[in-house]
Structures are given as structure tokens and as C-alpha cells.
Write a protein that holds these residues in place. Structure first.
Motif, PDB file in Angstrom:
ATOM      1  N   ALA A  71      40.901  36.546  48.277  1.00 58.20           N
ATOM      2  CA  ALA A  71      42.169  36.578  47.550  1.00 58.20           C
ATOM      3  C   ALA A  71      42.381  37.951  46.939  1.00 58.20           C
ATOM      4  O   ALA A  71      41.443  38.568  46.415  1.00 58.20           O
ATOM      5  CB  ALA A  71      42.190  35.509  46.460  1.00 58.20           C
ATOM      6  N   VAL A  72      43.597  38.433  47.021  1.00 58.63           N
ATOM      7  CA  VAL A  72      44.012  39.690  46.395  1.00 58.63           C
ATOM      8  C   VAL A  72      45.208  39.385  45.514  1.00 58.63           C
ATOM      9  O   VAL A  72      46.170  38.738  45.964  1.00 58.63           O
ATOM     10  CB  VAL A  72      44.380  40.756  47.448  1.00 58.63           C
ATOM     11  CG1 VAL A  72      44.989  41.986  46.787  1.00 58.63           C
ATOM     12  CG2 VAL A  72      43.166  41.149  48.269  1.00 58.63           C
ATOM     13  N   ALA A  73      45.181  39.830  44.259  1.00 54.74           N
ATOM     14  CA  ALA A  73      46.273  39.574  43.331  1.00 54.74           C
ATOM     15  C   ALA A  73      46.606  40.868  42.600  1.00 54.74           C
ATOM     16  O   ALA A  73      45.705  41.655  42.234  1.00 54.74           O
ATOM     17  CB  ALA A  73      45.897  38.486  42.322  1.00 54.74           C
ATOM     18  N   ALA A  74      47.889  41.114  42.393  1.00 62.16           N
ATOM     19  CA  ALA A  74      48.325  42.325  41.708  1.00 62.16           C
ATOM     20  C   ALA A  74      49.582  42.021  40.931  1.00 62.16           C
ATOM     21  O   ALA A  74      50.394  41.181  41.324  1.00 62.16           O
ATOM     22  CB  ALA A  74      48.557  43.452  42.711  1.00 62.16           C
ATOM     23  N   ARG A  75      49.746  42.771  39.832  1.00 64.55           N
ATOM     24  CA  ARG A  75      50.982  42.701  39.032  1.00 64.55           C
ATOM     25  C   ARG A  75      51.432  44.119  38.769  1.00 64.55           C
ATOM     26  O   ARG A  75      50.696  44.931  38.218  1.00 64.55           O
ATOM     27  CB  ARG A  75      50.731  41.977  37.715  1.00 64.55           C
ATOM     28  CG  ARG A  75      52.003  41.765  36.885  1.00 64.55           C
ATOM     29  CD  ARG A  75      51.664  41.136  35.538  1.00 64.55           C
ATOM     30  NE  ARG A  75      50.934  42.070  34.689  1.00 64.55           N
ATOM     31  CZ  ARG A  75      51.503  42.996  33.928  1.00 64.55           C
ATOM     32  NH1 ARG A  75      52.832  43.126  33.916  1.00 64.55           N
ATOM     33  NH2 ARG A  75      50.764  43.792  33.168  1.00 64.55           N
ATOM     34  N   LEU A  76      52.661  44.423  39.181  1.00 65.81           N
ATOM     35  CA  LEU A  76      53.207  45.778  39.038  1.00 65.81           C
ATOM     36  C   LEU A  76      54.447  45.730  38.142  1.00 65.81           C
ATOM     37  O   LEU A  76      55.511  45.239  38.573  1.00 65.81           O
ATOM     38  CB  LEU A  76      53.580  46.379  40.390  1.00 65.81           C
ATOM     39  CG  LEU A  76      52.409  46.682  41.340  1.00 65.81           C
ATOM     40  CD1 LEU A  76      52.106  45.461  42.214  1.00 65.81           C
ATOM     41  CD2 LEU A  76      52.716  47.878  42.208  1.00 65.81           C
ATOM     42  N   PRO A  77      54.351  46.214  36.916  1.00 61.98           N
ATOM     43  CA  PRO A  77      55.532  46.218  36.047  1.00 61.98           C
ATOM     44  C   PRO A  77      56.447  47.385  36.391  1.00 61.98           C
ATOM     45  O   PRO A  77      56.038  48.389  36.965  1.00 61.98           O
ATOM     46  CB  PRO A  77      54.916  46.381  34.649  1.00 61.98           C
ATOM     47  CG  PRO A  77      53.647  47.107  34.886  1.00 61.98           C
ATOM     48  CD  PRO A  77      53.135  46.669  36.222  1.00 61.98           C
ATOM     49  N   PHE A  81      45.108  44.392  38.716  1.00 66.49           N
ATOM     50  CA  PHE A  81      44.678  44.140  40.091  1.00 66.49           C
ATOM     51  C   PHE A  81      43.345  43.412  40.079  1.00 66.49           C
ATOM     52  O   PHE A  81      42.470  43.684  39.249  1.00 66.49           O
ATOM     53  CB  PHE A  81      44.529  45.460  40.858  1.00 66.49           C
ATOM     54  CG  PHE A  81      44.014  45.300  42.262  1.00 66.49           C
ATOM     55  CD1 PHE A  81      44.871  44.927  43.277  1.00 66.49           C
ATOM     56  CD2 PHE A  81      42.666  45.498  42.550  1.00 66.49           C
ATOM     57  CE1 PHE A  81      44.402  44.772  44.580  1.00 66.49           C
ATOM     58  CE2 PHE A  81      42.187  45.346  43.832  1.00 66.49           C
ATOM     59  CZ  PHE A  81      43.064  44.975  44.849  1.00 66.49           C
ATOM     60  N   SER A  82      43.205  42.485  41.008  1.00 66.64           N
ATOM     61  CA  SER A  82      41.932  41.781  41.182  1.00 66.64           C
ATOM     62  C   SER A  82      41.782  41.401  42.647  1.00 66.64           C
ATOM     63  O   SER A  82      42.768  41.160  43.352  1.00 66.64           O
ATOM     64  CB  SER A  82      41.867  40.521  40.305  1.00 66.64           C
ATOM     65  OG  SER A  82      42.874  39.595  40.680  1.00 66.64           O
TER      66      SER A  82
END
Length: 386
Positions: free
Chosen positions: A375-381, A364-365
Motif C-alpha cells: 500500500a502507498v498513501a500520500a496527502r498533498l495539500p 507519505f507512507s
């Protein structure tokens, strides 16, 4: 039916039956048989009835070892010591009363606090050691007699103590897991309620301000704003009921929102003066089903990011891109708001998003963009189920 009987946990009544059988077979019978043995070098030759009574006196207290562990340990030790001292049980047959002694001291260490059980065991060890040492000479020395007494009592006590400690450790671990689960559940409910209340209340406040501003000049627009407030409030109540209903097992109110409900966020954000474009993509056509927990996390992240735009950057344009790939979902929410952003303080919204991503082991950033906006960025595996 057999496996069920084997795996069924014994009830207290069953345990007392087991203790009674052990007292008769392993305690009284073996000890009586040992008392019937003739001494090697012309010792005491007691009547048969006395041998049987000796076996019962030493073995039968084992039946009450769970109810009165200290009394049973003392009774078995003293009666065995008397039998060995008087010669009713010859030294070479001392292994028979050791069975009753072992059962008594195992239970003593298992159900009695270590401080008291250790003191009782030490006292009984002295009694048995003196009894064996007083008859030493025909089979072993006094030192050997003391050592044999320690072998009769010490291993049984240590085994009971270790089982007690393992059970106590398991109970503490279980209690810790229960507290941890309760804490995680409270955090989950707090995140859900924050997301629901923060999103809807932001829209309600915006439209209430509009209605208050145009109430006299444009009653029609004021009524439209009140209608939006009513609809938004109903939606918020439904979401809150769903969250609170999930706390009651078997009483769900509505399915959790997911990827398919993202389009509704754009419509509600437009009420607050933010033009939101939601784009849900799939890198692979047959990517499979995204787990419900991941879909809910993605929905809440986008919802919180859009809510922040409504609160801090409206009027603005916002774009939310959700990319579903094999094994992960990527989220990016950007806006072109011109209001100054305080990046040195992270509120509950960003913290909640970060926690949601961390629960799924993702990344998350969030922060200001170089060209303006946020800006909001996320990666959910997630695990792909075949």
C-alpha cells in the motif's frame, strides 16, 4: 520618466560625474572657503590664490576616489595635514577638509580589502593627528586634536567597511540560492526521468520477454507485443523530450501530465499483467482547479506505485484511489500481490515519491499490507485560489 531615472542603476561614467561634482562642491569649494577664513589669534594670512589652490589640492582628488582609493586617501590626508600644520586652514575650520577625508576613506574601505584599507587608514590617522596636535593650544588640547582626527576618519572607514561586508554577504547568499536552485532543478529532472524511464522500461521488458517466449509458437502474439513495445517507447521518448525541453526556457514540448491522464496508466499497466482500477473522486463538487505541480506529483506517485506492482507483484490486481478535496489531494494505491516484499530497503522509486510529497508539505507512507500486498498513501495539500 522621473521614477525610472531615480531607480536606474548608475553607470560607471555617471559615478565619475558624481565624484567630480562632489570634489568641486563638497571638497574643493568648502576647503577653499575654510582656507579663506582668518585665524583667530594672528595666524597665517595667505593670499587668496593660495587658499583656492589649497582647496583644490585637498578636494579635487576625491574625483578619482573609485579608481585609486589608496592614493586618494593618502593625498587628501597629507594635503589636509600640511594645510592645518602651516595654518592655511585654521583649526576651527578643520571640519571643511573632513568632508573630503570622509569621502576618501569611505571609498577606501568600500573597494579595498579590509587588511590594506585598515593599514592605510591607521597611517593616515597618525598623520592627521600629528598635524592637529602640533597646532593645538588655541582651540583644543593635543588629546582633543587626536580625538577629532579619529572622528574625521574612523566613522567614514567603518561605514564603508560595513557596506562592503553587507554587499559581500548578499553576493554569497545570492550565489548560494543559485546553487540551491540548480540542485533542486537537477533533482526534479532526475525524478522525472526516473519515473518516465522506470515505468516505460518495465513494460517494455515485460512485453519483450513475452515476445521472445512466444516468437516461434505464436507469431501473432509476438507481433502484438512488439507493437506495444513500439507504442510504449514512443510515449517514453515524448515524455523525455518534454522533461529535457523544460530545461530550455521557452521551449516546452508538451503539457505536464496530471489528474486527467491517470486513466492511461491503467491501460499501460494492463500490458504488464496488472489489472488497475483508477478512481478519481471529488469530495466537493466545486472544489476548484488543482495546481499543475500537485497534479503532476499525484500522477507520478500513482505511476511509480503501479510500476512497482508491475515489476514486483504481477500478475496482480491494483486499485488507485485519488480523492480531490478543498485544499488537498489524497492518494492511495493498493495491490493484492503475493510476492514477498522487502520492506527494509527503500529504492529510488519510493524515495522519489517521498520527495515529491515533501516538496508540497504533505504526508507519505508505504509498506506491506496486513492481508498481503503493498500500500502507498500520500496527502498533498495546496492553496485554494478563489
Amino acid at each position: 520618466m522621473g521614477p525610472h531615472l531615480l531607480t536606474r542603476r548608475l553607470r560607471p561614467v555617471d559615478l565619475y560625474v558624481v565624484d567630480g561634482v562632489l570634489a568641486l562642491v563638497l571638497g574643493a569649494a568648502l576647503t577653499a572657503y575654510a582656507a579663506l577664513e582668518s585665524p583667530l589669534h594672528g595666524g597665517v594670512r595667505e593670499p587668496v590664490w593660495l587658499s583656492v589652490v589649497t582647496g583644490l589640492v585637498i578636494g579635487m582628488p576625491v574625483a578619482a576616489r573609485r579608481r585609486w582609493p589608496v592614493a586618494v586617501a593618502v593625498a587628501v590626508s597629507v594635503s589636509a595635514a600640511v594645510a592645518l600644520t602651516t595654518g592655511v586652514i585654521p583649526n576651527f575650520a578643520a571640519a571643511a577638509p573632513a568632508v573630503a577625508i570622509g569621502l576618501a576613506f569611505y571609498t577606501l574601505a568600500l573597494v579595498t580589502p579590509a587588511r590594506w584599507s585598515l593599514a592605510c587608514a591607521a597611517a593616515c590617522l597618525v598623520v592627521v593627528s600629528v598635524a592637529l596636535a602640533s597646532t593645538a593650544g588655541d582651540l583644543w588640547t593635543r588629546t582633543g586634536a587626536v580625538g577629532y582626527a579619529a572622528v574625521m576618519i574612523t566613522p567614514a572607514w567603518l561605514l564603508g567597511w560595513s557596506v562592503r561586508e553587507r554587499r559581500a554577504l548578499a553576493a554569497r547568499q545570492s550565489e548560494h540560492l543559485v546553487r540551491q536552485a540548480a540542485t533542486e532543478e537537477r533533482l526534479r529532472v532526475a525524478r522525472e526521468l526516473h519515473d518516465v524511464v522506470a515505468h516505460t522500461m518495465s513494460l517494455i521488458v515485460v512485453k519483450a520477454a513475452v515476445a521472445n517466449h512466444v516468437a516461434e509458437a505464436d507469431p501473432g502474439e509476438a507481433r502484438d507485443a512488439l507493437r506495444v513495445i513500439e507504442e510504449t517507447g514512443r510515449t517514453a521518448l515524448t515524455d523525455i523530450r518534454r522533461v529535457l525541453g523544460a530545461l530550455r526556457e521557452g521551449n516546452p514540448y508538451a503539457p505536464a501530465p496530471g489528474l486527467t491522464e491517470l486513466s492511461g496508466l491503467a491501460d499501460r499497466a494492463a500490458i504488464g499483467g496488472v489489472d488497475v482500477q483508477v478512481d478519481v473522486r471529488r469530495d466537493v463538487p466545486d472544489v476548484g482547479v488543482v495546481p499543475e505541480s500537485v497534479g503532476l506529483a499525484v500522477y507520478r506517485i500513482v505511476q511509480e506505485a503501479v510500476t512497482n506492482v508491475v515489476k514486483h507483484a504481477a500478475p496482480a490486481a491494483c486499485r488507485a484511489t485519488v480523492t480531490v478535496a478543498a485544499g488537498e489531494v489524497r492518494v492511495e494505491v493498493t495491490d493484492d500481490g503475493r510476492r514477498p516484499v522487502r520492506s527494509d530497503v527503500e529504492g529510488h522509486g519510493l524515495a522519489g515519491m517521498r520527495e515529491r510529497v515533501a516538496l508540497h508539505g504533505g504526508e507519505f507512507s508505504a509498506g506491506p499490507r496486513a492481508g498481503g500486498g503493498f500500500a502507498v498513501a500520500a496527502r498533498l495539500p495546496y492553496r485554494v485560489v478563489a
